[in-house]
Write a protein that holds these residues in place. Structure first.
Motif, PDB file in Angstrom:
ATOM      1  N   PRO A  10     -15.136  52.312  29.713  1.00 37.69           N
ATOM      2  CA  PRO A  10     -16.035  51.234  29.261  1.00 37.69           C
ATOM      3  C   PRO A  10     -16.276  51.297  27.758  1.00 37.69           C
ATOM      4  O   PRO A  10     -17.395  51.492  27.304  1.00 37.69           O
ATOM      5  N   MET A  12     -14.919  49.652  23.702  1.00 37.24           N
ATOM      6  CA  MET A  12     -15.098  48.407  22.955  1.00 37.24           C
ATOM      7  C   MET A  12     -14.565  47.197  23.716  1.00 37.24           C
ATOM      8  O   MET A  12     -15.293  46.229  23.949  1.00 37.24           O
ATOM      9  N   ILE A  13     -13.291  47.255  24.121  1.00 34.19           N
ATOM     10  CA  ILE A  13     -12.690  46.039  24.675  1.00 34.19           C
ATOM     11  C   ILE A  13     -13.264  45.698  26.047  1.00 34.19           C
ATOM     12  O   ILE A  13     -13.471  44.529  26.382  1.00 34.19           O
ATOM     13  N   ARG A  36     -15.185  59.280  30.652  1.00 29.67           N
ATOM     14  CA  ARG A  36     -15.031  60.728  30.499  1.00 29.67           C
ATOM     15  C   ARG A  36     -16.368  61.449  30.663  1.00 29.67           C
ATOM     16  O   ARG A  36     -16.451  62.514  31.218  1.00 29.67           O
ATOM     17  N   VAL A  73      -8.584  52.526  28.774  1.00 27.44           N
ATOM     18  CA  VAL A  73      -8.617  53.823  28.080  1.00 27.44           C
ATOM     19  C   VAL A  73      -7.564  53.817  26.971  1.00 27.44           C
ATOM     20  O   VAL A  73      -6.722  52.915  26.919  1.00 27.44           O
ATOM     21  N   ASN A  75      -4.137  54.444  24.924  1.00 21.71           N
ATOM     22  CA  ASN A  75      -2.780  54.209  25.438  1.00 21.71           C
ATOM     23  C   ASN A  75      -2.175  55.416  26.163  1.00 21.71           C
ATOM     24  O   ASN A  75      -1.439  55.257  27.139  1.00 21.71           O
ATOM     25  N   TYR A  77      -3.353  57.362  28.146  1.00 23.22           N
ATOM     26  CA  TYR A  77      -3.853  57.579  29.510  1.00 23.22           C
ATOM     27  C   TYR A  77      -3.569  56.391  30.428  1.00 23.22           C
ATOM     28  O   TYR A  77      -3.940  56.419  31.603  1.00 23.22           O
ATOM     29  N   HIS A  78      -2.932  55.338  29.911  1.00 25.28           N
ATOM     30  CA  HIS A  78      -2.660  54.148  30.751  1.00 25.28           C
ATOM     31  C   HIS A  78      -1.823  54.521  31.976  1.00 25.28           C
ATOM     32  O   HIS A  78      -2.159  54.156  33.106  1.00 25.28           O
ATOM     33  N   GLU A  95      -4.844  47.265  29.861  1.00 29.39           N
ATOM     34  CA  GLU A  95      -4.828  46.798  28.471  1.00 29.39           C
ATOM     35  C   GLU A  95      -3.444  47.019  27.835  1.00 29.39           C
ATOM     36  O   GLU A  95      -2.647  47.819  28.286  1.00 29.39           O
ATOM     37  N   LYS A  96      -3.184  46.262  26.792  1.00 31.76           N
ATOM     38  CA  LYS A  96      -1.955  46.441  26.018  1.00 31.76           C
ATOM     39  C   LYS A  96      -2.112  47.638  25.092  1.00 31.76           C
ATOM     40  O   LYS A  96      -3.254  47.982  24.765  1.00 31.76           O
ATOM     41  N   HIS A 124      -3.596  38.965  25.660  1.00 29.26           N
ATOM     42  CA  HIS A 124      -4.462  37.787  25.770  1.00 29.26           C
ATOM     43  C   HIS A 124      -4.033  36.627  24.878  1.00 29.26           C
ATOM     44  O   HIS A 124      -4.485  35.501  25.085  1.00 29.26           O
ATOM     45  N   TRP A 162     -13.176  52.861  15.030  1.00 28.62           N
ATOM     46  CA  TRP A 162     -13.701  53.376  16.306  1.00 28.62           C
ATOM     47  C   TRP A 162     -12.519  53.884  17.133  1.00 28.62           C
ATOM     48  O   TRP A 162     -11.358  53.661  16.790  1.00 28.62           O
ATOM     49  N   GLY A 163     -12.853  54.549  18.220  1.00 23.83           N
ATOM     50  CA  GLY A 163     -11.820  54.949  19.176  1.00 23.83           C
ATOM     51  C   GLY A 163     -10.805  55.909  18.571  1.00 23.83           C
ATOM     52  O   GLY A 163     -11.121  56.682  17.663  1.00 23.83           O
ATOM     53  N   TYR A 301      -9.763  35.697  25.910  1.00 20.44           N
ATOM     54  CA  TYR A 301     -10.095  36.826  26.797  1.00 20.44           C
ATOM     55  C   TYR A 301     -10.684  36.303  28.108  1.00 20.44           C
ATOM     56  O   TYR A 301     -10.396  36.814  29.187  1.00 20.44           O
TER      57      TYR A 301
HETATM   58  N1  LIG Z   1      -6.303  43.144  23.887  1.00 24.87           N
HETATM   59  C1  LIG Z   1      -6.976  43.454  22.813  1.00 24.87           C
HETATM   60  O1  LIG Z   1      -7.252  42.618  21.974  1.00 24.87           O
HETATM   61  C2  LIG Z   1      -7.433  44.876  22.620  1.00 24.87           C
HETATM   62  C3  LIG Z   1      -8.391  45.161  21.640  1.00 24.87           C
HETATM   63  C4  LIG Z   1      -8.821  46.481  21.501  1.00 24.87           C
HETATM   64  C5  LIG Z   1      -8.290  47.476  22.304  1.00 24.87           C
HETATM   65  N2  LIG Z   1      -7.334  47.173  23.232  1.00 24.87           N
HETATM   66  C6  LIG Z   1      -6.752  48.239  24.068  1.00 24.87           C
HETATM   67  O2  LIG Z   1      -7.751  48.719  24.967  1.00 24.87           O
HETATM   68  C7  LIG Z   1      -7.664  50.124  25.105  1.00 24.87           C
HETATM   69  C8  LIG Z   1      -9.009  50.732  24.720  1.00 24.87           C
HETATM   70  O3  LIG Z   1      -9.349  50.342  23.399  1.00 24.87           O
HETATM   71  P1  LIG Z   1     -10.897  50.256  22.922  1.00 24.87           P
HETATM   72  O4  LIG Z   1     -10.894  49.572  21.607  1.00 24.87           O
HETATM   73  O5  LIG Z   1     -11.762  49.724  23.995  1.00 24.87           O
HETATM   74  O6  LIG Z   1     -11.169  51.799  22.684  1.00 24.87           O
HETATM   75  P2  LIG Z   1     -12.534  52.603  22.828  1.00 24.87           P
HETATM   76  O7  LIG Z   1     -12.282  53.919  22.191  1.00 24.87           O
HETATM   77  O8  LIG Z   1     -13.676  51.780  22.370  1.00 24.87           O
HETATM   78  O9  LIG Z   1     -12.687  52.789  24.410  1.00 24.87           O
HETATM   79  C9  LIG Z   1     -11.858  53.654  25.143  1.00 24.87           C
HETATM   80  C10 LIG Z   1     -12.550  54.094  26.414  1.00 24.87           C
HETATM   81  O10 LIG Z   1     -11.738  55.101  27.022  1.00 24.87           O
HETATM   82  C11 LIG Z   1     -12.479  56.307  27.176  1.00 24.87           C
HETATM   83  N3  LIG Z   1     -11.615  57.441  26.849  1.00 24.87           N
HETATM   84  C12 LIG Z   1     -11.328  57.924  25.649  1.00 24.87           C
HETATM   85  N4  LIG Z   1     -10.527  59.006  25.752  1.00 24.87           N
HETATM   86  C13 LIG Z   1     -10.347  59.197  27.021  1.00 24.87           C
HETATM   87  C14 LIG Z   1      -9.651  60.163  27.744  1.00 24.87           C
HETATM   88  N5  LIG Z   1      -9.026  61.184  27.151  1.00 24.87           N
HETATM   89  N6  LIG Z   1      -9.629  60.047  29.067  1.00 24.87           N
HETATM   90  C15 LIG Z   1     -10.295  59.081  29.659  1.00 24.87           C
HETATM   91  N7  LIG Z   1     -11.015  58.146  29.022  1.00 24.87           N
HETATM   92  C16 LIG Z   1     -11.033  58.198  27.714  1.00 24.87           C
HETATM   93  C17 LIG Z   1     -13.614  56.230  26.187  1.00 24.87           C
HETATM   94  O11 LIG Z   1     -14.699  57.023  26.629  1.00 24.87           O
HETATM   95  C18 LIG Z   1     -13.919  54.739  26.205  1.00 24.87           C
HETATM   96  O12 LIG Z   1     -14.752  54.419  27.306  1.00 24.87           O
HETATM   97  C19 LIG Z   1      -6.480  50.574  24.253  1.00 24.87           C
HETATM   98  O13 LIG Z   1      -5.344  50.675  25.057  1.00 24.87           O
HETATM   99  C20 LIG Z   1      -6.295  49.431  23.265  1.00 24.87           C
HETATM  100  O14 LIG Z   1      -4.948  49.271  22.842  1.00 24.87           O
HETATM  101  C21 LIG Z   1      -6.927  45.896  23.400  1.00 24.87           C
END
Ligand SMILES: NC(=O)c1ccc[n+]([C@@H]2O[C@H](COP(=O)([O-])OP(=O)(O)OC[C@H]3O[C@@H](n4cnc5c(N)ncnc54)[C@H](O)[C@@H]3O)[C@@H](O)[C@H]2O)c1
Length: 347
Positions: A10, A12-13, A36, A73, A75, A77-78, A95-96, A124, A162-163, A301
């Motif tokens: 849970p 950013m995205i 986590r 999560v 990439n 961990y996808h 997610e991509k 998206h 972030w992230g 989205y």
């Molecule tokens: N489609 C889009 O426009 C878009 C935009 C941003 C991110 N994304 C993708 O979404 C995914 C997440 O990006 P985000 O910006 O939300 O990142 P983020 O860092 O805000 O969120 C990642 C989530 O994964 C969890 N996490 C982190 N490390 C982990 C681990 N080792 N094991 C399990 N969980 C873990 C974090 O606690 C967090 O809840 C990425 O794959 C990114 O490429 C897509």
């Protein structure tokens, strides 16, 4: 029908785009969230009134009957998260980019097929109103034969603060696998996934490893391990070509340029700002659509998640997951060529 949905990651995205999109649609019950740490899962649960709070995906699947899970999560961990979801018999929106590389994406595709579950990816930009119109125009032959595409996902200063986007171990790379991948997917989707024959790529790490202006938050230049700029060229079997430029940071005019230009022998188009270019009635003629939907409180989205629920409702067909593997193959080849200094041949 209401679908029970789980959220993995849970961040950013998930919290700014996907959960709000599901809630707007109205057919989703966000039943569970896993993260986590208990704190981050609990925070999301409180914000969105999610009853099931977990720190283990296995535990979530053991306790909850879910129809769909959103994998959000980093990439790296996808692939493992997708596999766990299919073992539990749950449909997946991931997610991509699909994964770290094409080998992982291909295994994920097979796992979906073995489990007889849907695997949909978060590209998206396919759900932008502009894309929907352009796809119809191209499919109806309005641009003729597309012989060149110019793909840009360029940020002047947009290193994510972030992230884990600056950590190669967790993301697989920088702007190419993160934002370039969106525009590569768009180019491939619109042009019909032409077969690549040769790929040449170059990457640079010029600005990310020194302190500078962070317009998307602060990043740590000491741990910056991804490229900050990538460029490349792809030749396809049908004779068409694609050039790409993508950056997190580059000394250029615009803060962000996310666009694909299509060059066809009957017409051309830019995706952003959207315009089609043609020649008719003895004149050069540009076409710009007027979107009444833009007045609605729904973006790409939102439309993406509505489509996912439509797939579960059997009202829409999902994009086959091999399209994600295709895009990931291009990304792999661009990185491989950049690393070796040689073109990658698909023959
Ligand atoms: N489609 C889009 O426009 C878009 C935009 C941003 C991110 N994304 C993708 O979404 C995914 C997440 O990006 P985000 O910006 O939300 O990142 P983020 O860092 O805000 O969120 C990642 C989530 O994964 C969890 N996490 C982190 N490390 C982990 C681990 N080792 N094991 C399990 N969980 C873990 C974090 O606690 C967090 O809840 C990425 O794959 C990114 O490429 C897509």
């Amino acid at each position: 029908m209401t679908y029970r949905i789980g959220i993995v990651g849970p961040g950013m995205i998930a919290t700014t785009a996907h959960i709000p999109a599901l809630l707007k649609d109205g057919r989703a019950e966000i039943a569970a969230v896993t993260s986590r740490t208990h704190e981050t899962a609990q925070k999301a649960a409180e914000r969105f009134h999610i009853p099931g709070v977990y720190t283990s995906e296995a535990e979530m699947y053991a306790n909850e009957q879910l129809d769909l899970v959103l994998i959000c999560v980093p990439n790296a961990y996808h692939a493992a998260s997708v596999r766990r979801a299919f073992e539990a018999g749950v449909h997946v929106f991931c997610e991509k980019p699909p994964a770290m590389n094409a080998a992982e994406a291909s295994l994920m595709e097979k796992a979906a097929s073995d489990a007889d579950r849907h695997l949909m990816y978060g590209f998206h930009h396919r759900f932008q109103l502009e894309t929907i119109v352009l796809k119809k125009a191209v499919d109806s032959g309005e641009l003729g034969d597309i012989y060149h595409m110019n793909v840009q996902a360029v940020r002047r200063r947009g290193i994510p603060g972030w992230g884990s986007f600056t950590d190669k171990e967790k993301q697989g790379g920088g702007p190419l696998i993160d934002v370039g991948v969106h525009m590569l997917d768009l180019a491939a989707y619109i042009s019909g996934f032409p077969k690549p024959v040769e790929v040449m790529g170059v990457t640079h790490q010029r600005l990310g490893r020194k302190p500078g202006v962070g317009l998307l938050g602060d990043w740590d230049p000491h741990t910056f391990s991804v490229e900050d700029f990538a460029s490349g060229m792809i030749r396809f079997e049908n004779g068409s070509s694609l050039v790409l430029e993508t950056s997190y940071a580059a000394n250029t005019a615009e803060q962000e340029r996310l666009n694909v230009s299509f060059f066809g022998d009957e017409g051309g188009a830019d995706t952003s700002p959207f315009r089609m270019y043609g020649e008719k009635y003895g004149a050069l003629l540009d076409t710009t659509p007027v979107f009444l939907d833009k007045m609605e409180d729904r973006d790409a989205y939102d439309r993406q998640l509505t489509h996912v629920l439509d797939v579960l409702d059997k009202k829409a067909a999902p994009a086959p997951p091999n399209q994600g593997t295709y895009v990931q193959q291009l990304v792999d080849a661009l990185y491989e060529s950049a690393a070796t200094g040689k073109a990658v041949s698909f023959r």
